[in-house]
Design a protein around this motif. Sequence first.
Motif, PDB file in Angstrom:
ATOM      1  N   ILE A   1      36.328  56.524  41.725  1.00 27.55           N
ATOM      2  CA  ILE A   1      37.144  55.277  41.443  1.00 27.55           C
ATOM      3  C   ILE A   1      35.579  54.084  42.495  1.00 27.55           C
ATOM      4  O   ILE A   1      35.295  53.977  43.102  1.00 27.55           O
ATOM      5  CB  ILE A   1      38.076  55.041  42.429  1.00 27.55           C
ATOM      6  N   ALA A   2      35.550  53.937  40.994  1.00 27.96           N
ATOM      7  CA  ALA A   2      34.325  52.124  41.075  1.00 27.96           C
ATOM      8  C   ALA A   2      34.974  50.842  40.941  1.00 27.96           C
ATOM      9  O   ALA A   2      35.537  51.142  39.807  1.00 27.96           O
ATOM     10  CB  ALA A   2      32.969  52.446  40.150  1.00 27.96           C
ATOM     11  N   TRP A   3      34.609  50.349  42.352  1.00 28.72           N
ATOM     12  CA  TRP A   3      36.165  49.314  41.731  1.00 28.72           C
ATOM     13  C   TRP A   3      34.926  47.919  41.796  1.00 28.72           C
ATOM     14  O   TRP A   3      34.649  47.121  43.020  1.00 28.72           O
ATOM     15  CB  TRP A   3      37.380  49.003  42.815  1.00 28.72           C
ATOM     16  N   GLY A   4      35.297  46.768  40.630  1.00 24.16           N
ATOM     17  CA  GLY A   4      34.506  45.210  41.328  1.00 24.16           C
ATOM     18  C   GLY A   4      36.007  44.521  42.019  1.00 24.16           C
ATOM     19  O   GLY A   4      36.682  44.238  41.416  1.00 24.16           O
ATOM     20  N   LEU A   5      35.426  44.225  42.827  1.00 20.19           N
ATOM     21  CA  LEU A   5      36.959  43.589  44.126  1.00 20.19           C
ATOM     22  C   LEU A   5      36.615  42.353  43.812  1.00 20.19           C
ATOM     23  O   LEU A   5      37.836  41.968  44.588  1.00 20.19           O
ATOM     24  CB  LEU A   5      36.732  44.376  45.495  1.00 20.19           C
ATOM     25  N   ARG A   6      35.999  41.673  43.232  1.00 24.48           N
ATOM     26  CA  ARG A   6      35.938  40.264  42.539  1.00 24.48           C
ATOM     27  C   ARG A   6      36.863  40.347  41.435  1.00 24.48           C
ATOM     28  O   ARG A   6      37.392  39.499  40.897  1.00 24.48           O
ATOM     29  CB  ARG A   6      35.230  39.432  42.847  1.00 24.48           C
ATOM     30  N   ASP A   7      37.654  41.177  41.069  1.00 21.32           N
ATOM     31  CA  ASP A   7      38.536  41.453  39.938  1.00 21.32           C
ATOM     32  C   ASP A   7      40.278  40.054  39.988  1.00 21.32           C
ATOM     33  O   ASP A   7      40.824  40.636  40.853  1.00 21.32           O
ATOM     34  CB  ASP A   7      38.825  42.451  39.484  1.00 21.32           C
ATOM     35  N   PRO A   8      40.093  39.518  39.178  1.00 26.33           N
ATOM     36  CA  PRO A   8      41.235  38.839  39.450  1.00 26.33           C
ATOM     37  C   PRO A   8      42.413  38.909  38.934  1.00 26.33           C
ATOM     38  O   PRO A   8      43.642  38.616  39.286  1.00 26.33           O
ATOM     39  CB  PRO A   8      40.872  37.267  38.896  1.00 26.33           C
ATOM     40  N   VAL A   9      42.308  40.310  38.025  1.00 21.71           N
ATOM     41  CA  VAL A   9      43.982  40.441  37.341  1.00 21.71           C
ATOM     42  C   VAL A   9      44.193  42.236  37.465  1.00 21.71           C
ATOM     43  O   VAL A   9      44.996  42.136  38.377  1.00 21.71           O
ATOM     44  CB  VAL A   9      43.744  40.784  36.171  1.00 21.71           C
TER      45      VAL A   9
END
Length: 308
Positions: free
Chosen positions: A246-254
């Motif tokens: 699981i890799a996650w862009g933490l600034r995703d607004p949705v």
Amino acid sequence: MYPGYPFTGRWFRHASGLRQHYLDEGTGPPVLFLHGNPSWSYLWRRPIAALREEFRCVAPDHIGMGLSDKPGADRYEHTLASRVDDLDALIGHLIEVRGAPRSGWTLVLHDWGGPIGMAWACRHPRRVARLVVLNTAAFPNPRGERVRPLLRLPFRVLRDTRLGARLFLRHNAFARGATRRPLGVWRRMPAGVRSAFLAPYDRPEHRLAIQRFVQDIPLRPGDPSWPLLQATGASLAQFADRPMLIAWGLRDPVLDRAVLDEWRRRFPGARFLPLPRAGHYLLEDAHERLVPAIGSFLRSPAPEGAGG
């Protein structure tokens, strides 16, 4: 024509007559890259370039997206179920005609690629060996029917009003916004890359699928795609034995931390790569970390019996 996309396009003709564009690069264990809305296989250019010497990289463009045919509403349903059927037909073609293996597939999922890919995986669980989850979901919204307050009004406008239709079809506002900070990225996109993301959606009739993807988001039981999404979410536990990154862009607004937390709750053994300075298009913001991490994950030994 598109920066960083030196690949040979292929097309699969569905029974409907619609042609679906896809990439099929390299040899080795198969890796299936599934994009979301409003991107296309261009999103995967960096991992495919890095992995195709060791892996067979398959990346379709959903019907109506990328270089695939762009039918009107009279020729295509533009629903989650139709997307899953498309993927099933394409993978069947690759297995029966193009020599792809029946099992051992890694799924790399972003945005709508999550529900599409995992619904397909639930049809064929033994084909799936590994999962890479990138800012996506494959279960109902953990917030319930609520859209985040900051997004509630723009979401309703885009999804449910005539103004939203004009913004989608006439002005391409959704795709354009996704290439800008803060909706899609936090790192400024080079002009050529931004143009490549937008190129398939060059006129209003080529933007219908972008609009229909948003209209098809299932938020409540009465929405057409709700039963399939709910069933997919209820079946995810069968993949608990598969290696997962699981890799996650933490600034995703949705697709925010509530969605990320739900993945981690369901798959506590997954590898986790937080990307604090990346937005929704995390491969644009953090490819220097993310592409090597995906490669390392794919090369690591799988637990005995995983996917069997």
